[in-house]
Design a protein around this motif. Structure first.
Motif, PDB file in Angstrom:
ATOM      1  N   THR A 139       0.850  -1.188   0.000  1.00 39.90           N
ATOM      2  CA  THR A 139       0.000   0.000   0.000  1.00 39.90           C
ATOM      3  C   THR A 139       0.887   1.239   0.000  1.00 39.90           C
ATOM      4  OG1 THR A 139      -0.159  -0.008   2.409  1.00 39.90           O
ATOM      5  CG2 THR A 139      -1.917  -1.123   1.206  1.00 39.90           C
ATOM      6  N   ILE A 140       0.288   2.370  -0.308  1.00 40.58           N
ATOM      7  CA  ILE A 140       1.033   3.629  -0.401  1.00 40.58           C
ATOM      8  C   ILE A 140       1.626   3.995   0.958  1.00 40.58           C
ATOM      9  CG2 ILE A 140      -0.944   5.138   0.021  1.00 40.58           C
ATOM     10  CD1 ILE A 140       0.191   6.872  -2.343  1.00 40.58           C
ATOM     11  N   LYS A 141       2.821   4.561   0.946  1.00 44.34           N
ATOM     12  CA  LYS A 141       3.525   4.895   2.187  1.00 44.34           C
ATOM     13  C   LYS A 141       2.863   6.047   2.933  1.00 44.34           C
ATOM     14  CE  LYS A 141       8.153   3.533   0.707  1.00 44.34           C
ATOM     15  NZ  LYS A 141       9.468   4.038   0.328  1.00 44.34           N
ATOM     16  N   ASN A 142       2.541   7.121   2.235  1.00 46.39           N
ATOM     17  CA  ASN A 142       2.052   8.337   2.887  1.00 46.39           C
ATOM     18  C   ASN A 142       0.551   8.482   2.670  1.00 46.39           C
ATOM     19  OD1 ASN A 142       1.624  10.816   3.987  1.00 46.39           O
ATOM     20  ND2 ASN A 142       3.103  11.894   2.726  1.00 46.39           N
ATOM     21  N   HIS A 143      -0.252   8.142   3.682  1.00 42.83           N
ATOM     22  CA  HIS A 143      -1.703   8.235   3.566  1.00 42.83           C
ATOM     23  C   HIS A 143      -2.253   9.623   3.898  1.00 42.83           C
ATOM     24  CE1 HIS A 143      -3.072   4.173   2.647  1.00 42.83           C
ATOM     25  NE2 HIS A 143      -2.003   3.759   3.307  1.00 42.83           N
ATOM     26  N   SER A 144      -1.422  10.539   4.317  1.00 46.07           N
ATOM     27  CA  SER A 144      -1.916  11.868   4.706  1.00 46.07           C
ATOM     28  C   SER A 144      -1.407  12.938   3.740  1.00 46.07           C
ATOM     29  CB  SER A 144      -1.469  12.186   6.134  1.00 46.07           C
ATOM     30  OG  SER A 144      -0.057  12.162   6.201  1.00 46.07           O
ATOM     31  N   SER A 145      -1.682  12.752   2.471  1.00 48.79           N
ATOM     32  CA  SER A 145      -1.139  13.642   1.452  1.00 48.79           C
ATOM     33  C   SER A 145      -2.128  14.699   0.970  1.00 48.79           C
ATOM     34  CB  SER A 145      -0.656  12.818   0.259  1.00 48.79           C
ATOM     35  OG  SER A 145       0.350  11.936   0.665  1.00 48.79           O
ATOM     36  N   GLY A 146      -3.197  14.962   1.698  1.00 43.81           N
ATOM     37  CA  GLY A 146      -4.145  15.999   1.314  1.00 43.81           C
ATOM     38  C   GLY A 146      -5.186  15.582   0.291  1.00 43.81           C
ATOM     39  N   PHE A 147      -5.313  14.286   0.023  1.00 40.19           N
ATOM     40  CA  PHE A 147      -6.327  13.808  -0.914  1.00 40.19           C
ATOM     41  C   PHE A 147      -7.684  13.738  -0.225  1.00 40.19           C
ATOM     42  CE2 PHE A 147      -2.336  11.847  -2.371  1.00 40.19           C
ATOM     43  CZ  PHE A 147      -2.293  12.371  -3.652  1.00 40.19           C
ATOM     44  N   LYS A 148      -8.762  13.824  -1.009  1.00 40.80           N
ATOM     45  CA  LYS A 148     -10.105  13.665  -0.445  1.00 40.80           C
ATOM     46  C   LYS A 148     -10.262  12.261   0.143  1.00 40.80           C
ATOM     47  CE  LYS A 148     -13.709  15.839  -1.847  1.00 40.80           C
ATOM     48  NZ  LYS A 148     -13.884  16.916  -0.913  1.00 40.80           N
ATOM     49  N   SER A 149      -9.675  11.275  -0.544  1.00 37.04           N
ATOM     50  CA  SER A 149      -9.685   9.902  -0.037  1.00 37.04           C
ATOM     51  C   SER A 149      -8.571   9.131  -0.732  1.00 37.04           C
ATOM     52  CB  SER A 149     -11.032   9.218  -0.287  1.00 37.04           C
ATOM     53  OG  SER A 149     -11.243   8.993  -1.671  1.00 37.04           O
ATOM     54  N   ILE A 150      -8.172   8.016  -0.115  1.00 40.83           N
ATOM     55  CA  ILE A 150      -7.203   7.107  -0.715  1.00 40.83           C
ATOM     56  C   ILE A 150      -7.770   5.699  -0.611  1.00 40.83           C
ATOM     57  CG2 ILE A 150      -4.883   6.130  -0.614  1.00 40.83           C
ATOM     58  CD1 ILE A 150      -3.905   8.746   0.569  1.00 40.83           C
ATOM     59  N   THR A 151      -7.820   5.016  -1.746  1.00 39.17           N
ATOM     60  CA  THR A 151      -8.296   3.640  -1.808  1.00 39.17           C
ATOM     61  C   THR A 151      -7.154   2.776  -2.317  1.00 39.17           C
ATOM     62  OG1 THR A 151     -10.552   4.345  -2.301  1.00 39.17           O
ATOM     63  CG2 THR A 151      -9.976   2.079  -2.879  1.00 39.17           C
ATOM     64  N   SER A 152      -6.854   1.700  -1.609  1.00 38.11           N
ATOM     65  CA  SER A 152      -5.814   0.762  -2.031  1.00 38.11           C
ATOM     66  C   SER A 152      -6.465  -0.493  -2.596  1.00 38.11           C
ATOM     67  CB  SER A 152      -4.909   0.386  -0.859  1.00 38.11           C
ATOM     68  OG  SER A 152      -4.173   1.493  -0.436  1.00 38.11           O
ATOM     69  N   ILE A 153      -6.067  -0.839  -3.804  1.00 40.17           N
ATOM     70  CA  ILE A 153      -6.515  -2.083  -4.418  1.00 40.17           C
ATOM     71  C   ILE A 153      -5.274  -2.960  -4.533  1.00 40.17           C
ATOM     72  CG2 ILE A 153      -7.462  -3.158  -6.488  1.00 40.17           C
ATOM     73  CD1 ILE A 153      -9.136  -0.623  -6.882  1.00 40.17           C
ATOM     74  N   VAL A 154      -5.223  -3.993  -3.693  1.00 34.86           N
ATOM     75  CA  VAL A 154      -4.050  -4.849  -3.595  1.00 34.86           C
ATOM     76  C   VAL A 154      -4.410  -6.229  -4.133  1.00 34.86           C
ATOM     77  CG1 VAL A 154      -2.314  -5.793  -2.036  1.00 34.86           C
ATOM     78  CG2 VAL A 154      -3.309  -3.531  -1.576  1.00 34.86           C
ATOM     79  N   ARG A 155      -3.747  -6.631  -5.209  1.00 36.52           N
ATOM     80  CA  ARG A 155      -4.073  -7.900  -5.858  1.00 36.52           C
ATOM     81  C   ARG A 155      -4.011  -9.069  -4.881  1.00 36.52           C
ATOM     82  NH1 ARG A 155      -0.760  -9.742 -10.951  1.00 36.52           N
ATOM     83  NH2 ARG A 155      -1.272  -7.603 -11.490  1.00 36.52           N
ATOM     84  N   SER A 156      -2.996  -9.098  -4.006  1.00 36.30           N
ATOM     85  CA  SER A 156      -2.870 -10.223  -3.071  1.00 36.30           C
ATOM     86  C   SER A 156      -4.013 -10.267  -2.055  1.00 36.30           C
ATOM     87  CB  SER A 156      -1.525 -10.183  -2.345  1.00 36.30           C
ATOM     88  OG  SER A 156      -1.415  -9.024  -1.546  1.00 36.30           O
ATOM     89  N   ASN A 157      -4.707  -9.153  -1.852  1.00 37.41           N
ATOM     90  CA  ASN A 157      -5.875  -9.123  -0.957  1.00 37.41           C
ATOM     91  C   ASN A 157      -7.162  -9.492  -1.677  1.00 37.41           C
ATOM     92  OD1 ASN A 157      -4.162  -8.244   1.036  1.00 37.41           O
ATOM     93  ND2 ASN A 157      -4.875  -6.128   1.009  1.00 37.41           N
ATOM     94  N   ASN A 158      -7.089  -9.585  -3.004  1.00 33.96           N
ATOM     95  CA  ASN A 158      -8.264  -9.908  -3.817  1.00 33.96           C
ATOM     96  C   ASN A 158      -9.430  -8.970  -3.483  1.00 33.96           C
ATOM     97  OD1 ASN A 158      -9.539 -11.348  -5.841  1.00 33.96           O
ATOM     98  ND2 ASN A 158     -10.342 -12.899  -4.445  1.00 33.96           N
ATOM     99  N   ASN A 159      -9.140  -7.656  -3.442  1.00 34.38           N
ATOM    100  CA  ASN A 159     -10.155  -6.700  -2.997  1.00 34.38           C
ATOM    101  C   ASN A 159     -10.585  -5.693  -4.066  1.00 34.38           C
ATOM    102  OD1 ASN A 159      -7.799  -5.103  -3.059  1.00 34.38           O
ATOM    103  ND2 ASN A 159      -8.418  -3.911  -1.272  1.00 34.38           N
ATOM    104  N   GLU A 160     -10.288  -5.974  -5.320  1.00 29.20           N
ATOM    105  CA  GLU A 160     -10.578  -4.991  -6.372  1.00 29.20           C
ATOM    106  C   GLU A 160     -12.047  -4.590  -6.420  1.00 29.20           C
ATOM    107  OE1 GLU A 160     -10.633  -5.142 -11.142  1.00 29.20           O
ATOM    108  OE2 GLU A 160      -8.638  -5.397 -10.267  1.00 29.20           O
TER     109      GLU A 160
END
Length: 142
Positions: free
Chosen positions: A108-129
């Protein structure tokens, strides 16, 4: 709300995710292009180096984001952050109007507090797309 889905993709994964999100939001997709060959092992290594050093790349867009209220920005994860073309895009468009979607094989992305409205992680190994896309679209519909 007028959304645009903007994406950069090296292998096609982020393009596929962008298309799914755009279909659910009934909006267009816009591709970020940088005219750099990122293919193969050399491209992979070069991409990680560019991303880790925040090297600037020249970009072009396949459409206009001018009338968008908010952007859903889809990027692969390179060296813990967005691809260099996405970083260049973010220098031209305020991140406080951006919902960042990061695709990866296992991180997942290192810096989650970069001023975005939201951050969504899609990780293939989690099968969460599909579930991550569904949750993102639901949050945008509120």
């Amino acid at each position: 709300m007028n959304y645009k889905v903007v994406y950069f993709s090296r292998t096609g994964t982020s393009k596929k995710v962008a298309a799914k999100i755009a279909a659910k939001l009934s909006c267009e997709t816009i591709e970020i292009k940088d005219n750099i060959n990122w293919k193969g092992l050399i491209g992979f290594i070069k991409g990680g180096y560019y991303a880790s050093k925040n090297k600037k790349v020249e970009i072009s867009l396949s459409g206009s984001v001018g009338n968008a209220d908010e952007i859903v920005l889809v990027t692969p994860l390179w060296a813990g952050g967005p691809a260099p073309a996405v970083t260049s895009f973010l220098k031209k468009f305020p991140s406080d109007k951006v919902h960042l979607v990061v695709t990866s094989k296992g991180s997942t992305i290192k810096n989650h507090s970069s001023g975005f409205k939201s951050i969504t992680s899609i990780v293939r190994s989690n099968n969460n797309e599909d579930s991550a896309i569904e949750n993102l679209v639901k949050s945008l519909s509120k």
